[in-house]
Motif scaffolding. Structure first.
Motif, mmCIF file in Angstrom:
data_model
loop_
_atom_site.group_PDB
_atom_site.id
_atom_site.type_symbol
_atom_site.label_atom_id
_atom_site.label_comp_id
_atom_site.label_asym_id
_atom_site.label_seq_id
_atom_site.Cartn_x
_atom_site.Cartn_y
_atom_site.Cartn_z
ATOM 1 N N ILE A 147 77.795 23.097 32.043
ATOM 2 C CA ILE A 147 76.916 22.673 30.953
ATOM 3 C C ILE A 147 77.772 22.442 29.713
ATOM 4 O O ILE A 147 78.401 23.369 29.210
ATOM 5 N N LYS A 148 77.804 21.210 29.231
ATOM 6 C CA LYS A 148 78.704 20.872 28.142
ATOM 7 C C LYS A 148 78.001 20.419 26.864
ATOM 8 O O LYS A 148 78.644 20.253 25.827
ATOM 9 N N ALA A 149 76.696 20.204 26.917
ATOM 10 C CA ALA A 149 75.974 19.798 25.713
ATOM 11 C C ALA A 149 74.523 20.241 25.828
ATOM 12 O O ALA A 149 74.004 20.456 26.938
ATOM 13 N N ALA A 150 73.867 20.396 24.678
ATOM 14 C CA ALA A 150 72.475 20.840 24.670
ATOM 15 C C ALA A 150 71.853 20.545 23.311
ATOM 16 O O ALA A 150 72.563 20.260 22.338
ATOM 17 N N GLN A 151 70.536 20.636 23.254
ATOM 18 C CA GLN A 151 69.818 20.486 21.999
ATOM 19 C C GLN A 151 68.642 21.450 21.962
ATOM 20 O O GLN A 151 68.138 21.865 23.006
ATOM 21 N N PRO A 152 68.168 21.815 20.760
ATOM 22 C CA PRO A 152 66.926 22.579 20.640
ATOM 23 C C PRO A 152 65.734 21.637 20.683
ATOM 24 O O PRO A 152 65.888 20.419 20.831
ATOM 25 N N LYS A 153 64.542 22.188 20.552
ATOM 26 C CA LYS A 153 63.350 21.368 20.346
ATOM 27 C C LYS A 153 63.386 20.867 18.912
ATOM 28 O O LYS A 153 63.636 21.632 17.977
ATOM 29 N N ILE A 154 63.129 19.573 18.725
ATOM 30 C CA ILE A 154 63.224 18.966 17.402
ATOM 31 C C ILE A 154 61.846 18.458 16.991
ATOM 32 O O ILE A 154 61.284 17.556 17.625
ATOM 33 N N LEU A 155 61.305 19.042 15.935
ATOM 34 C CA LEU A 155 59.998 18.653 15.422
ATOM 35 C C LEU A 155 60.154 17.912 14.098
ATOM 36 O O LEU A 155 61.209 17.938 13.459
ATOM 37 N N ASP A 156 59.089 17.253 13.690
ATOM 38 C CA ASP A 156 59.083 16.434 12.485
ATOM 39 C C ASP A 156 58.958 17.332 11.249
ATOM 40 O O ASP A 156 57.973 18.063 11.103
ATOM 41 N N GLN A 157 59.915 17.262 10.356
ATOM 42 C CA GLN A 157 59.894 18.120 9.171
ATOM 43 C C GLN A 157 58.739 17.769 8.241
ATOM 44 O O GLN A 157 58.256 18.618 7.493
ATOM 45 N N LYS A 158 58.238 16.546 8.308
ATOM 46 C CA LYS A 158 57.144 16.106 7.434
ATOM 47 C C LYS A 158 55.767 16.374 8.059
ATOM 48 O O LYS A 158 54.763 16.355 7.365
ATOM 49 N N ALA A 175 63.013 14.872 19.993
ATOM 50 C CA ALA A 175 61.850 15.628 20.494
ATOM 51 C C ALA A 175 62.299 16.817 21.333
ATOM 52 O O ALA A 175 63.060 17.657 20.866
ATOM 53 N N SER A 176 61.870 16.876 22.603
ATOM 54 C CA SER A 176 62.278 17.989 23.467
ATOM 55 C C SER A 176 63.199 17.503 24.582
ATOM 56 O O SER A 176 63.040 17.860 25.749
ATOM 57 N N GLY A 177 64.162 16.683 24.204
ATOM 58 C CA GLY A 177 65.157 16.200 25.150
ATOM 59 C C GLY A 177 64.932 14.763 25.557
ATOM 60 O O GLY A 177 63.806 14.303 25.682
ATOM 61 N N GLY A 178 66.035 14.025 25.772
ATOM 62 C CA GLY A 178 65.952 12.597 26.011
ATOM 63 C C GLY A 178 66.284 12.172 27.434
ATOM 64 O O GLY A 178 67.014 12.852 28.161
ATOM 65 N N TYR A 179 65.735 11.020 27.806
ATOM 66 C CA TYR A 179 65.991 10.396 29.102
ATOM 67 C C TYR A 179 66.189 8.896 28.888
ATOM 68 O O TYR A 179 65.939 8.370 27.794
ATOM 69 N N ALA A 210 62.975 25.069 29.381
ATOM 70 C CA ALA A 210 64.352 24.589 29.307
ATOM 71 C C ALA A 210 64.682 23.826 30.586
ATOM 72 O O ALA A 210 64.106 24.098 31.649
ATOM 73 N N GLY A 211 65.572 22.871 30.497
ATOM 74 C CA GLY A 211 65.950 22.124 31.690
ATOM 75 C C GLY A 211 66.955 21.040 31.395
ATOM 76 O O GLY A 211 67.374 20.834 30.242
ATOM 77 N N GLU A 212 67.346 20.337 32.435
ATOM 78 C CA GLU A 212 68.312 19.255 32.291
ATOM 79 C C GLU A 212 67.663 18.032 31.650
ATOM 80 O O GLU A 212 66.508 17.709 31.928
ATOM 81 N N VAL A 213 68.421 17.367 30.797
ATOM 82 C CA VAL A 213 67.992 16.104 30.197
ATOM 83 C C VAL A 213 69.144 15.116 30.291
ATOM 84 O O VAL A 213 70.300 15.502 30.454
ATOM 85 N N PHE A 214 68.816 13.856 30.175
ATOM 86 C CA PHE A 214 69.865 12.835 30.241
ATOM 87 C C PHE A 214 70.691 12.828 28.958
ATOM 88 O O PHE A 214 71.911 12.725 28.996
ATOM 89 N N VAL A 262 66.837 23.240 25.135
ATOM 90 C CA VAL A 262 66.462 24.654 25.043
ATOM 91 C C VAL A 262 65.365 24.791 23.989
ATOM 92 O O VAL A 262 65.632 25.061 22.811
ATOM 93 N N PRO A 263 64.104 24.594 24.362
ATOM 94 C CA PRO A 263 63.007 24.607 23.388
ATOM 95 C C PRO A 263 62.728 25.973 22.771
ATOM 96 O O PRO A 263 61.933 26.060 21.823
ATOM 97 N N LYS A 264 63.365 27.014 23.293
ATOM 98 C CA LYS A 264 63.210 28.329 22.666
ATOM 99 C C LYS A 264 63.760 28.304 21.240
ATOM 100 O O LYS A 264 63.376 29.110 20.386
ATOM 101 N N SER A 265 64.663 27.378 20.978
ATOM 102 C CA SER A 265 65.186 27.133 19.632
ATOM 103 C C SER A 265 64.479 25.922 19.043
ATOM 104 O O SER A 265 64.271 24.918 19.723
ATOM 105 N N THR A 266 64.097 26.003 17.768
ATOM 106 C CA THR A 266 63.374 24.904 17.115
ATOM 107 C C THR A 266 64.010 24.567 15.781
ATOM 108 O O THR A 266 64.383 25.454 15.007
ATOM 109 N N VAL A 267 64.155 23.266 15.510
ATOM 110 C CA VAL A 267 64.564 22.793 14.190
ATOM 111 C C VAL A 267 63.618 21.670 13.777
ATOM 112 O O VAL A 267 62.894 21.117 14.611
#
Length: 336
Positions: A109-120, A130-134, A161-165, A212-217
């Motif tokens: 596993i070499k890269a990852a992201q948290p869940k990303i929500l709209d700040q506005k 969002a919650s990972g891209g494909y 959590a899971g694999e994303v493109f 990793v949606p357990k983390s949110t920004v």
């Protein structure tokens, strides 16, 4: 060696630093926070030096762009992992550890992201990640929580959590050595989809990428270039074609590239009617650029094999979305 550095690339973004650097410095401890100033002409540098003396500051005399700025900066650091974090992102308590633990759970596993929500509008996913891209079979990008202009409300439906493109460049956790070994972000992309290109190369190097949606920004989005601007349309269409030319399987590229170009012409008519002729012209310019620079882009193709289990979407998202009316990720099928 540092375990992890949070790296913010700044260009004339003092207003974003004032708004969001407080949460980054507060919730990133004990990890290093680095601001890379990309030749700003505002008071960003003076603001950081006076208000955040504990933040490491890297100063470039000129603007190297998003890709070039990060490439140069990450070569100067010695951290095992880095987070490429946009300056318009609000982080939350314990946003780092869940993602870092996921990265360290497996050597591939070499890269990852948290869940990303709209700040506005914090109950909604953010467009760029969002919650990972494909991507689908034709290379169109989408996210768990966002397909084209349809953005879902976050009701916990993509909290596993899971694999994303691909992982979003607005908050991209990545193994620094892997990033540098693969050449980093492609400077010719300038902006938009450069992280998708990098993630495709990561998969083709037989590594994996996670969400990793357990983390949110929370991401403001559009802070660099508003979606209403023709330049954004130009970059999206130009880079979408470059993405295919660089990374798609050779035999598949023979038919996929002409089809994508045809579909772009359909989009040109649609954009011209709905958003104005300047957007249609932007698509035309993107095609002209692609034609002129085709040889240069094609030469970037690397002798890497496709990962046997790359998480790519089956079918064509344009058919699912515009014809079948499936506008949510949960209504689609993932190829395994």
């Amino acid at each position: 060696m540092e375990k992890l550095s949070v790296v913010l690339l700044n260009f004339n973004g003092q207003h974003h630093l004032k708004n969001f650097l407080p949460s980054v410095t507060q919730y990133s401890k004990p990890y290093q926070v680095v601001v890379v100033d990309n030749g700003s002409t505002d008071d960003s540098v003076a603001f950081i030096e006076s208000s955040y003396p504990d933040v490491q500051l890297i100063k470039f005399k000129e603007n190297h762009g998003f890709s070039g700025g990060y490439n140069k900066a990450l070569g100067l650091l010695d951290s095992e992992y880095v987070v490429l974090l946009n300056t318009d992102v609000e982080v939350t308590p314990n946003w780092i550890n869940p993602v870092l633990e996921q990265l360290e759970s497996s050597e591939d596993i070499k890269a990852a992201q948290p869940k990303i929500l709209d700040q506005k509008a914090k109950e909604y996913f953010e467009y760029a990640g969002a919650s990972g891209g494909y991507i689908d079979d034709l290379g169109y990008p989408l996210c768990r929580g966002r397909i084209f202009q349809t953005i879902e409300k976050d009701n916990g439906q993509y909290d596993e959590a899971g694999e994303v493109f691909w992982a979003s460049g607005s908050c991209l956790f990545v193994d620094r050595k892997t990033y540098l070994d693969l050449g980093g972000l492609d400077v010719d992309f300038f902006a938009h989809m450069e992280e998708i290109d990098l993630c495709w190369r990561i998969w083709r190097s037989h590594y994996r990428i996670m969400v990793v949606p357990k983390s949110t920004v929370y991401h403001v989005g559009g802070g660099t270039l508003d979606k209403s601007k023709p330049k954004k349309t130009y970059l999206n269409f130009r880079n979408g074609l470059s993405l295919l030319i660089k990374n798609e399987d050779g035999l598949k590229l023979i038919w996929k590239l002409p089809l994508r170009i045809f579909l772009d012409w359909v989009a040109l008519i649609k954009f011209s009617i709905e958003s104005g002729p300047q957007h249609g012209l932007a698509i035309l310019k993107a095609h002209i650029h692609t034609l002129i620079h085709f040889s240069k882009t094609f030469k970037k193709r690397e002798a890497l094999k496709n990962h046997p289990k790359i998480p790519r979407l089956k079918g064509w998202i344009i058919i699912s979305y515009f014809v079948s009316g499936r506008k949510k990720y949960s209504q689609l099928r993932k190829e395994t």
